[in-house]
Motif scaffolding. Structure first.
Motif, mmCIF file in Angstrom:
data_model
loop_
_atom_site.group_PDB
_atom_site.id
_atom_site.type_symbol
_atom_site.label_atom_id
_atom_site.label_comp_id
_atom_site.label_asym_id
_atom_site.label_seq_id
_atom_site.Cartn_x
_atom_site.Cartn_y
_atom_site.Cartn_z
ATOM 1 N N LYS A 180 94.393 50.683 94.298
ATOM 2 C CA LYS A 180 93.945 50.115 95.576
ATOM 3 C C LYS A 180 94.056 48.588 95.537
ATOM 4 N N ARG A 181 93.610 48.000 94.439
ATOM 5 C CA ARG A 181 93.723 46.539 94.299
ATOM 6 C C ARG A 181 95.196 46.118 94.349
ATOM 7 N N VAL A 194 93.762 50.546 103.466
ATOM 8 C CA VAL A 194 92.446 50.501 102.847
ATOM 9 C C VAL A 194 91.424 50.143 103.919
ATOM 10 N N PRO A 195 90.269 50.811 103.953
ATOM 11 C CA PRO A 195 89.236 50.420 104.916
ATOM 12 C C PRO A 195 88.827 48.957 104.704
ATOM 13 N N VAL A 196 88.592 48.240 105.802
ATOM 14 C CA VAL A 196 88.276 46.816 105.728
ATOM 15 C C VAL A 196 87.103 46.546 104.786
ATOM 16 N N GLY A 197 86.076 47.348 104.851
ATOM 17 C CA GLY A 197 84.909 47.136 104.009
ATOM 18 C C GLY A 197 85.221 47.209 102.526
ATOM 19 N N ASN A 198 86.218 47.979 102.166
ATOM 20 C CA ASN A 198 86.593 48.104 100.752
ATOM 21 C C ASN A 198 87.266 46.849 100.205
ATOM 22 N N PHE A 232 88.171 41.608 96.677
ATOM 23 C CA PHE A 232 88.395 40.204 97.008
ATOM 24 C C PHE A 232 87.249 39.725 97.878
ATOM 25 N N LYS A 233 86.525 38.736 97.414
ATOM 26 C CA LYS A 233 85.319 38.281 98.125
ATOM 27 C C LYS A 233 85.641 37.443 99.354
#
Length: 191
Positions: free
Chosen positions: A12-13, A43-47, A52-53
C-alpha cells in the motif's frame, strides 16, 4: 504485525509513493490533493495518513521515487561498454520520454522549481540531492572519457536536458526534445 499484514502495508505504501510521483508530476504540488493521490493509488483517503502525515511527506516520497527511477536508469546504463555510450544512452532515454516531457516537463526539474517557491522545509534540498546525483553520475562518465572539466561538461549536459524539457513543455512540442537530443548526441560525439 504478521508477515501478511506487513506485506500488505508495504504494498500500500509503495502504491501511494508511485501514485504521488505520477500525480504530482502531472498536476503539480499546489494543484494536487492528498485525495488525488489516494484515488490514484486505490487507497482510502484516511489510510494515507497512516503512511504519510503531511502532503510534504508525499512530495518527499515522490522525489525519492523519481530518484530511484534515475538510479535504475543509470545502473542500466552502467552496463554499457564505455562512458560515451552511457552518456548517449542517457540522452536517448530522455528523448524517449519526449511526449511526457512535452506534457508535464521533467519530473525532478518541475518538482524542484515548485518546492523552491514554497516555504523552506527541506524539500528544496531533497530535489537538489536528486539533481546532484545525476550531475555526479554524468561527471563520472566525462571523467572516464578523459575530458577536461568533467563537472562543467556534466552541468552542460544536464542543463541541456532541463532546457529542452522546459521548452518542449512550454511549447507542447515533443519534437524539441528530439532535435535538441540530436544536438546533445553530436556534442558528445565531438568530445
Amino acid at each position: 504485525m504478521t508477515d501478511s499484514r506487513a506485506a500488505t502495508a508495504a504494498a500500500k505504501r509503495r502504491r501511494l509513493t508511485a501514485a504521488a510521483a505520477t500525480v504530482l508530476h502531472q498536476k503539480g504540488v499546489e494543484r494536487t490533493s492528498i485525495a488525488d493521490i489516494a484515488q490514484a493509488a486505490g487507497v482510502p483517503v484516511g489510510n494515507v495518513y497512516y503512511y504519510f502525515k503531511t502532503k510534504d511527506d508525499l512530495v518527499e516520497a515522490a522525489l525519492t521515487e523519481h530518484t530511484a527511477t534515475l538510479d535504475a536508469l543509470t545502473a542500466e546504463l552502467d552496463r554499457l561498454p564505455d562512458p560515451r555510450a552511457r552518456l548517449q544512452g542517457l540522452v536517448a532515454a530522455w528523448v524517449a520520454q519526449r511526449d511526457t516531457a512535452a506534457r508535464y516537463g521533467c519530473p525532478i526539474g518541475t518538482l524542484a522549481a515548485e518546492v523552491d517557491k514554497r516555504d523552506p522545509g527541506g524539500l528544496d534540498e531533497s530535489a537538489a540531492r536528486a539533481v546532484r546525483r545525476l550531475l555526479g553520475w554524468a561527471a563520472e562518465q566525462f571523467r572516464e572519457l578523459g575530458t577536461e572539466d568533467p563537472d562543467g561538461h556534466a552541468l552542460t549536459l544536464v542543463a541541456g536536458y532541463q532546457g529542452m524539457s522546459l521548452l518542449a513543455n512550454a511549447l507542447r512540442e515533443p519534437g524539441v526534445m528530439a532535435r535538441e537530443g540530436d544536438r546533445l548526441l553530436a556534442w558528445l560525439d565531438s568530445l
